[in-house]
Structures are given as C-alpha cells and as structure tokens.
Write a protein that holds these residues in place. Structure first.
Motif, PDB file in Angstrom:
ATOM      1  N   LEU A   1       0.856  -1.185   0.000  1.00 23.52           N
ATOM      2  CA  LEU A   1       0.000   0.000   0.000  1.00 23.52           C
ATOM      3  C   LEU A   1       0.886   1.227   0.000  1.00 23.52           C
ATOM      4  N   GLY A   2       1.104   1.799  -1.163  1.00 20.42           N
ATOM      5  CA  GLY A   2       2.036   2.925  -1.261  1.00 20.42           C
ATOM      6  C   GLY A   2       3.429   2.460  -0.907  1.00 20.42           C
ATOM      7  N   GLU A   3       3.965   3.002   0.193  1.00 22.75           N
ATOM      8  CA  GLU A   3       5.312   2.643   0.647  1.00 22.75           C
ATOM      9  C   GLU A   3       5.300   1.695   1.844  1.00 22.75           C
ATOM     10  N   GLN A   4       4.140   1.076   2.116  1.00 22.17           N
ATOM     11  CA  GLN A   4       4.029   0.204   3.282  1.00 22.17           C
ATOM     12  C   GLN A   4       3.530  -1.189   2.892  1.00 22.17           C
ATOM     13  N   HIS A   5       4.090  -2.191   3.571  1.00 26.12           N
ATOM     14  CA  HIS A   5       3.660  -3.573   3.393  1.00 26.12           C
ATOM     15  C   HIS A   5       2.497  -3.859   4.340  1.00 26.12           C
ATOM     16  N   LEU A   6       1.498  -4.569   3.825  1.00 19.39           N
ATOM     17  CA  LEU A   6       0.371  -5.034   4.622  1.00 19.39           C
ATOM     18  C   LEU A   6       0.338  -6.552   4.495  1.00 19.39           C
ATOM     19  N   LEU A   7       0.530  -7.250   5.617  1.00 20.32           N
ATOM     20  CA  LEU A   7       0.621  -8.702   5.608  1.00 20.32           C
ATOM     21  C   LEU A   7      -0.404  -9.284   6.564  1.00 20.32           C
ATOM     22  N   SER A   8      -0.990 -10.406   6.198  1.00 16.17           N
ATOM     23  CA  SER A   8      -1.924 -11.112   7.074  1.00 16.17           C
ATOM     24  C   SER A   8      -1.348 -12.479   7.409  1.00 16.17           C
ATOM     25  N   PHE A   9      -1.509 -12.870   8.684  1.00 19.43           N
ATOM     26  CA  PHE A   9      -0.950 -14.126   9.174  1.00 19.43           C
ATOM     27  C   PHE A   9      -2.020 -14.958   9.869  1.00 19.43           C
TER      28      PHE A   9
END
Length: 185
Positions: free
Chosen positions: A156-164
C-alpha cells in the motif's frame, strides 16, 4: 518391592488425575472472540494495536489479554464510538476487564513497544497470537526474512500489509528512510 511400585504408580496416577482436573477447571470457555486484530508498526519501534472483540454472553465480565507488557494509551470503544469503561489488570500477560452489559462489540486500541526490537541495523517483530492478524510495516521498510509465510501480502504505497494465521510469527526488516507515518485504520 512390588508393593513399592504399586504405591508409586498410584501416587503418580492420582497426581496426573488431579492435575488434569485442575487444567480442565482453569480452562474456562471465553465468552468473546476477536473479529479483527490489526497491528501497525512505526519506525521508532512502537506498535499500535486494534483488536475488535465480539461478545457471546453480554452480561459477564470479560478478561481480555493484551499483547506486550509496556502498554500505554488504552482506549476501549463500542461499535458506535462511545467509550466503554474498563479496568487494566497488571497480570502476566496484561489484560483489561470489561463488563460487556449491552455491548455486543467493542474495539480495544493501545500502544506497546514490546513487539519490535532494534537489533544491530535491523528490526525484529515477534508475536505469538492465538488469532489471525494483519500487520502494517513502517514506511520504506524492507523485509529481510520471516519464519512463517503470510497468507496475504499487499503493498500500500510505501508500506507492506501482511496477514498471518494464528501462531508464533517472527519477521526481520530494515527501514531505509525514517519519515513520519500516519495510521488510518
């Protein structure tokens, strides 16, 4: 000799039986479940945690554990944005006590500095979660390694979004440029 072995087996058997009963008694069912756990990491090592809780029995006092020990800024709101009274317990793990009367869903939000540690020139995020969660990394972070592959990965833009999935998750990352992040969840 046989008499001694029989006595020893009886003592061990009764001990195991009573310890088993103790575990059953202490393992009381939770009357809530977490609908969403969201963790945002910042470049200074702070973490913002939002945990959406749904109550099964709305007339009981619920003890809800918090992630981390160094916790600040606890805020509990209902689904309409109204504040909900709570008591912070200094147990291990820390928890909040909430009387859920007439509240079917709440959000607990707070900050902690215990989930990300700065080691040499990298950051190490670590959590043992019993529920699935989503993690947002700081702006301009680069993932070095992880012990568990996320179930989803998005930029998302310059950020990682991770689901675990639930479990013990450890991830190493570096931050290339420390700019101020804005959290919007």
């Amino acid at each position: 000799m046989l008499n001694l072995i029989v006595r020893l087996l009886l003592v061990v058997g009764f001990t195991c039986f009573f310890l088993g009963l103790t575990n059953i008694i202490e393992a009381q069912p939770k009357n809530y479940f977490s609908d969403l756990l969201f963790i945002a990491l910042f470049s200074d090592g702070q973490s913002q945690i939002s945990n959406d809780i749904n109550f099964i029995d709305v007339e009981q006092i619920q003890a809800i554990p918090l992630f981390g020990n160094n916790i600040s800024g606890i805020n509990v709101m209902d689904h309409l944005g109204n504040p909900v009274k709570f008591v912070e317990e200094n147990k291990d793990p820390k928890e909040v006590l909430i009387k859920s009367s007439n509240k079917q869903a709440i959000r607990i939000a707070y900050q902690t500095s215990d989930l990300a540690q700065h080691i040499n020139k990298k950051w190490v995020f670590s959590i043992n979660s019993s529920i699935p969660f989503t993690l947002k990394l700081p702006i301009n972070s680069t993932i070095i390694d992880w012990n568990v592959t996320p179930i989803s990965f998005e930029l998302l833009g310059e950020q990682h979004l991770l689901s675990f999935n639930p479990g013990n998750v450890t991830m190493s990352y570096i931050i290339e440029n420390t700019r101020m992040e804005i959290i919007d969840d």
